[in-house]
Design an enzyme around this catalytic site. Structure first.
Site, PDB file in Angstrom:
ATOM      1  N   LYS A 160       0.884  -1.169   0.000  1.00  0.00           N
ATOM      2  CA  LYS A 160       0.000   0.000   0.000  1.00  0.00           C
ATOM      3  C   LYS A 160       0.924   1.221   0.000  1.00  0.00           C
ATOM      4  O   LYS A 160       1.091   1.924   1.001  1.00  0.00           O
ATOM      5  CB  LYS A 160      -0.934  -0.024   1.216  1.00  0.00           C
TER       6      LYS A 160
HETATM    7  N1  PMP Z   1      -7.605  -1.081  -3.260  1.00  0.00           N
HETATM    8  C1  PMP Z   1      -7.084   0.142  -3.053  1.00  0.00           C
HETATM    9  C2  PMP Z   1      -6.284   0.774  -4.135  1.00  0.00           C
HETATM   10  C3  PMP Z   1      -7.283   0.796  -1.827  1.00  0.00           C
HETATM   11  O1  PMP Z   1      -6.772   2.023  -1.616  1.00  0.00           O
HETATM   12  C4  PMP Z   1      -8.057   0.169  -0.822  1.00  0.00           C
HETATM   13  C5  PMP Z   1      -8.280   0.860   0.485  1.00  0.00           C
HETATM   14  N2  PMP Z   1      -7.244   0.593   1.387  1.00  0.00           N
HETATM   15  C6  PMP Z   1      -8.581  -1.104  -1.089  1.00  0.00           C
HETATM   16  C7  PMP Z   1      -8.335  -1.703  -2.322  1.00  0.00           C
HETATM   17  C8  PMP Z   1      -9.359  -1.831  -0.044  1.00  0.00           C
HETATM   18  O2  PMP Z   1      -8.504  -2.250   0.973  1.00  0.00           O
HETATM   19  P1  PMP Z   1      -8.997  -2.420   2.461  1.00  0.00           P
HETATM   20  O3  PMP Z   1     -10.228  -3.250   2.410  1.00  0.00           O
HETATM   21  O4  PMP Z   1      -7.879  -3.107   3.125  1.00  0.00           O
HETATM   22  O5  PMP Z   1      -9.266  -1.069   2.997  1.00  0.00           O
END
Ligand code: PMP
Length: 291
Positions: A160
């Site tokens: 991330k």
């Molecule tokens: N894809 C992207 C690009 C994101 O920014 C997020 C948000 N964090 C998600 C998917 C979903 O991830 P999560 O469920 O862990 O928040």
């Protein structure tokens, strides 16, 4: 509603081991994170004073940094403790937490040597809902993005990493300019992946279909929804999905920490109903986060 600019708010931010006044949580302009994108972050929700899936998020923060070659100088337990403390100081009942880790301004060069320190901050603020309940139930209008998710040999796609959000920002700006609420991104091969900040699911004849996360973020909410669906006896298929297969779906939704489960009304000319599978999973998710 008037939004107070983020750098002008009151309160405290946890910064490199201590809580500092919000307005003092600054970085120097000659910062490796800013210049060369050595920066990773998380987004966490607070429900009824409690951070949801806190350990999973902090584990991912550490793993994301590792993928960029730097080490978060705190353990998961230390990050959890720091997060809980700042949530308490800020008196957050329902809100959002933003942990961020980056290489500092000790040296300005692409090659980060041992001189570059890793800095960590955790900010949190009240943020009841990303979409209003009414807007959610109408379903979001999406368009296909012109930008693609890159090959895992082109970028550290499992991290991330802030740098990857350049693609998301450009895609979301383009979608907004065209009157859409979100952008659905394809990958470098042309398969359906995720939106700029959430994962994407289709409901096809009572089954859930979602892309294999081999070049984009395997969201914590995505995995939670897959578990909840399985508990309901819904078959979950993770596979490669081509854009024209959207015509076969009766329902579609996005999942993410911020988006929770948000129904999708359309992706360009493909339309969906806010149907029983989506509504059932929304109820299950709501129950789980407030448990
Ligand atoms: N894809 C992207 C690009 C994101 O920014 C997020 C948000 N964090 C998600 C998917 C979903 O991830 P999560 O469920 O862990 O928040």
């Amino acid at each position: 509603m008037q939004i107070i600019p983020f750098d002008q708010r009151d309160g405290y931010i946890w910064y490199n081991g201590k809580q500092v006044p919000w307005k003092d949580a600054k970085v120097h302009v000659l910062n490796h994170g800013l210049h060369y994108a050595s920066c990773v972050f998380e987004g966490i929700r607070v429900y009824n004073g409690k951070a949801f899936k806190l350990t999973e998020h902090n584990e991912r923060l550490i793993a994301s940094a590792k993928l960029l070659g730097f080490t978060v100088p705190y353990s998961v337990n230390e990050l959890n403790k720091a997060t809980n403390e700042i949530v308490k100081t800020q008196k957050i009942e329902n809100g959002y937490i933003r942990p961020v880790a980056w290489r500092g301004s000790e040296q300005m060069a692409i090659l980060p040597t041992v001189a570059t320190k890793t800095h960590v901050a955790i900010a949190t603020w009240a943020w009841p809902a990303y979409y209003t309940e009414e807007a959610k139930m109408k379903g979001a209008k999406l368009t296909f993005a012109k930008w693609k998710r890159p090959h895992p040999e082109t970028a550290p796609t499992k991290s991330k990493a802030a740098g990857l959000y350049m693609i998301g920002t450009l895609s979301k700006m383009d979608a907004h300019d065209k009157g859409f609420g979100e952008a659905l991104m394809l990958d470098y091969r042309g398969y359906v992946t995720e939106t700029t900040s959430s994962n994407f699911f289709l409901v096809i004849n009572g089954e859930l279909h979602t892309a294999i996360p081999d070049c984009f973020l395997d969201g914590i909410t995505r995995r939670t929804i897959i578990d909840l669906a399985k508990k309901r006896g819904i078959n979950v298929v993770e596979r490669r999905i081509l854009p024209n297969e959207l015509k076969d779906a009766q329902e579609a939704f996005m999942t993410g920490t911020a988006a929770e489960i948000t129904p999708v009304a359309s992706v360009d000319n493909y339309t969906f109903q806010v149907g029983p599978v989506t509504k059932g999973l929304m109820q299950d998710y709501d129950k789980l986060v407030k448990a």
